[in-house]
Design a protein around this motif. Structure first.
Motif, short mmCIF file in Angstrom:
data_model
loop_
_atom_site.label_atom_id
_atom_site.label_comp_id
_atom_site.label_asym_id
_atom_site.label_seq_id
_atom_site.Cartn_x
_atom_site.Cartn_y
_atom_site.Cartn_z
N LEU A 160 30.43 12.73 -10.23
CA LEU A 160 30.95 11.47 -9.72
C LEU A 160 31.41 11.67 -8.29
O LEU A 160 31.57 12.78 -7.83
CB LEU A 160 32.13 10.98 -10.57
CG LEU A 160 31.86 10.68 -12.03
CD1 LEU A 160 33.16 10.43 -12.79
CD2 LEU A 160 30.93 9.48 -12.17
N THR A 161 31.62 10.57 -7.61
CA THR A 161 32.23 10.61 -6.28
C THR A 161 33.16 9.42 -6.15
O THR A 161 33.29 8.62 -7.09
CB THR A 161 31.19 10.61 -5.15
OG1 THR A 161 31.86 10.89 -3.91
CG2 THR A 161 30.43 9.31 -5.07
N LEU A 169 41.74 12.10 -0.12
CA LEU A 169 40.43 11.69 -0.63
C LEU A 169 39.55 12.87 -1.00
O LEU A 169 38.93 12.89 -2.06
CB LEU A 169 39.73 10.80 0.39
CG LEU A 169 38.31 10.36 0.06
CD1 LEU A 169 38.23 9.64 -1.28
CD2 LEU A 169 37.76 9.49 1.17
N ASP A 170 39.49 13.89 -0.16
CA ASP A 170 38.62 15.03 -0.46
C ASP A 170 39.04 15.78 -1.72
O ASP A 170 38.20 16.34 -2.42
CB ASP A 170 38.57 16.00 0.72
CG ASP A 170 37.55 15.58 1.76
OD1 ASP A 170 36.90 14.52 1.59
OD2 ASP A 170 37.39 16.32 2.76
N ARG A 171 40.34 15.82 -2.05
CA ARG A 171 40.79 16.48 -3.29
C ARG A 171 40.25 15.72 -4.50
O ARG A 171 39.81 16.32 -5.47
CB ARG A 171 42.31 16.56 -3.37
CG ARG A 171 43.01 17.28 -2.24
CD ARG A 171 42.68 18.76 -2.08
NE ARG A 171 41.43 19.06 -1.46
CZ ARG A 171 41.12 18.97 -0.15
NH1 ARG A 171 42.02 18.55 0.71
NH2 ARG A 171 39.93 19.29 0.31
N LEU A 172 40.28 14.39 -4.45
CA LEU A 172 39.74 13.60 -5.55
C LEU A 172 38.23 13.79 -5.64
O LEU A 172 37.69 13.97 -6.73
CB LEU A 172 40.06 12.12 -5.37
CG LEU A 172 39.43 11.17 -6.40
CD1 LEU A 172 39.83 11.54 -7.82
CD2 LEU A 172 39.80 9.73 -6.08
N ARG A 173 37.56 13.78 -4.52
CA ARG A 173 36.10 13.96 -4.54
C ARG A 173 35.70 15.32 -5.11
O ARG A 173 34.74 15.42 -5.85
CB ARG A 173 35.54 13.80 -3.14
CG ARG A 173 35.48 12.37 -2.70
CD ARG A 173 34.79 12.28 -1.38
NE ARG A 173 34.56 10.90 -1.02
CZ ARG A 173 34.25 10.51 0.18
NH1 ARG A 173 34.14 11.38 1.17
NH2 ARG A 173 34.04 9.24 0.43
N GLU A 174 36.44 16.35 -4.74
CA GLU A 174 36.13 17.69 -5.28
C GLU A 174 36.24 17.71 -6.80
O GLU A 174 35.40 18.28 -7.49
CB GLU A 174 37.08 18.72 -4.67
CG GLU A 174 36.81 19.00 -3.21
CD GLU A 174 37.95 19.73 -2.53
OE1 GLU A 174 38.97 20.04 -3.19
OE2 GLU A 174 37.84 19.99 -1.31
N ALA A 175 37.29 17.10 -7.32
CA ALA A 175 37.47 17.04 -8.77
C ALA A 175 36.42 16.15 -9.43
O ALA A 175 35.91 16.46 -10.51
CB ALA A 175 38.87 16.54 -9.10
N ALA A 176 36.07 15.04 -8.79
CA ALA A 176 35.08 14.12 -9.35
C ALA A 176 33.69 14.74 -9.39
O ALA A 176 32.91 14.45 -10.31
CB ALA A 176 35.06 12.82 -8.55
N GLU A 177 33.38 15.58 -8.43
CA GLU A 177 32.06 16.22 -8.39
C GLU A 177 31.80 17.07 -9.63
O GLU A 177 30.65 17.24 -10.04
CB GLU A 177 31.92 17.07 -7.13
CG GLU A 177 31.68 16.26 -5.89
CD GLU A 177 31.62 17.11 -4.63
OE1 GLU A 177 31.69 18.36 -4.72
OE2 GLU A 177 31.52 16.50 -3.54
N MET A 178 32.84 17.57 -10.26
CA MET A 178 32.68 18.36 -11.49
C MET A 178 32.11 17.50 -12.61
O MET A 178 31.59 18.03 -13.58
CB MET A 178 34.01 18.98 -11.89
CG MET A 178 34.58 19.91 -10.84
SD MET A 178 36.24 20.41 -11.23
CE MET A 178 35.90 21.99 -11.96
N HIS A 179 32.23 16.18 -12.47
CA HIS A 179 31.71 15.23 -13.47
C HIS A 179 30.52 14.46 -12.92
O HIS A 179 30.17 13.41 -13.45
CB HIS A 179 32.82 14.25 -13.87
CG HIS A 179 34.04 14.91 -14.40
ND1 HIS A 179 34.13 15.41 -15.67
CD2 HIS A 179 35.24 15.17 -13.80
CE1 HIS A 179 35.32 15.94 -15.85
NE2 HIS A 179 36.01 15.81 -14.73
#
Length: 150
Positions: A134-135, A122-132
Motif C-alpha cells: 500500500l501507499t 508521511l514517509d514513516r507511514l509510507r514505509e510501513a504501508a509498503e509492507m502491505h
C-alpha cells in the motif's frame, strides 16, 4: 504610522493560560526564542504565537485544549511547519504534535486504513504501508518532513 493592535494580538489572559498549562505533563514553551521558532512556516508569513505546547498523548491534548478554552486562547495545531500558505503561523497557542505524538497505531491491509498520531511524518507511514503493498497519497515535495494529522 502606528496601527492599533487587534484583539487577537493582545491575548490578555496569557498569564492565566500559562498558569493552567504549567500543571500538565506536556512541554510548554513561552520564551521568546521558542515562540520565534514557531512564528514562521515554509511560507513568507510571520506571526508570533502566544506559546507552544508539545503534548505527549491525547489526554495532554484534551487538558491543554480545556485550558485554552477556559482562557479564550486561539489554538493552532502544527506538525513540521512545511506549509506553503501560512497556515502554521498565527497569534495562537501552537500545539506541536511532531515532538512526541508521531506514532503509527495500526495499518489494516484489508480495509486499507491506517490509524496514526497527528505528528507522524508521511514517509514513516509510507514505509510501513509498503509492507502491505500500500501507499499513502498525495505526494508533496516535503514528504520526508511533512506530518499528517496536524
Amino acid at each position: 504610522m502606528n496601527q492599533p493592535r487587534l484583539d487577537h494580538e493582545q491575548f490578555s489572559a496569557h498569564r492565566n493560560w500559562r498558569r493552567c498549562l504549567r500543571h500538565g505533563a506536556w512541554d510548554v514553551l513561552f520564551d521568546l526564542g521558542s515562540r520565534a521558532m514557531y512564528a514562521a512556516d515554509a511560507s513568507n508569513y510571520r506571526q508570533m504565537p502566544v506559546g507552544v505546547v508539545n503534548p505527549r498523548d491525547a489526554a495532554d491534548v484534551e487538558a491543554a485544549l480545556s485550558a485554552c478554552r477556559a482562557t479564550g486562547a486561539a489554538v493552532l495545531p502544527r506538525g513540521a511547519g512545511t506549509s506553503l500558505a501560512g497556515q502554521c503561523a498565527n497569534v495562537a497557542v501552537v500545539f506541536d504534535f511532531s515532538r512526541y505524538m508521531r506514532g503509527l497505531t495500526s495499518i489494516d491491509a484489508l480495509t486499507k486504513l491506517a490509524v496514526v498520531e497527528p505528528g507522524i511524518v508521511l514517509d514513516r507511514l509510507r514505509e510501513a504501508a509498503e509492507m502491505h503493498q500500500l501507499t499513502y497519497a498525495p505526494d508533496p515535495a516535503t514528504h520526508s518532513r511533512c506530518t499528517l494529522g496536524a
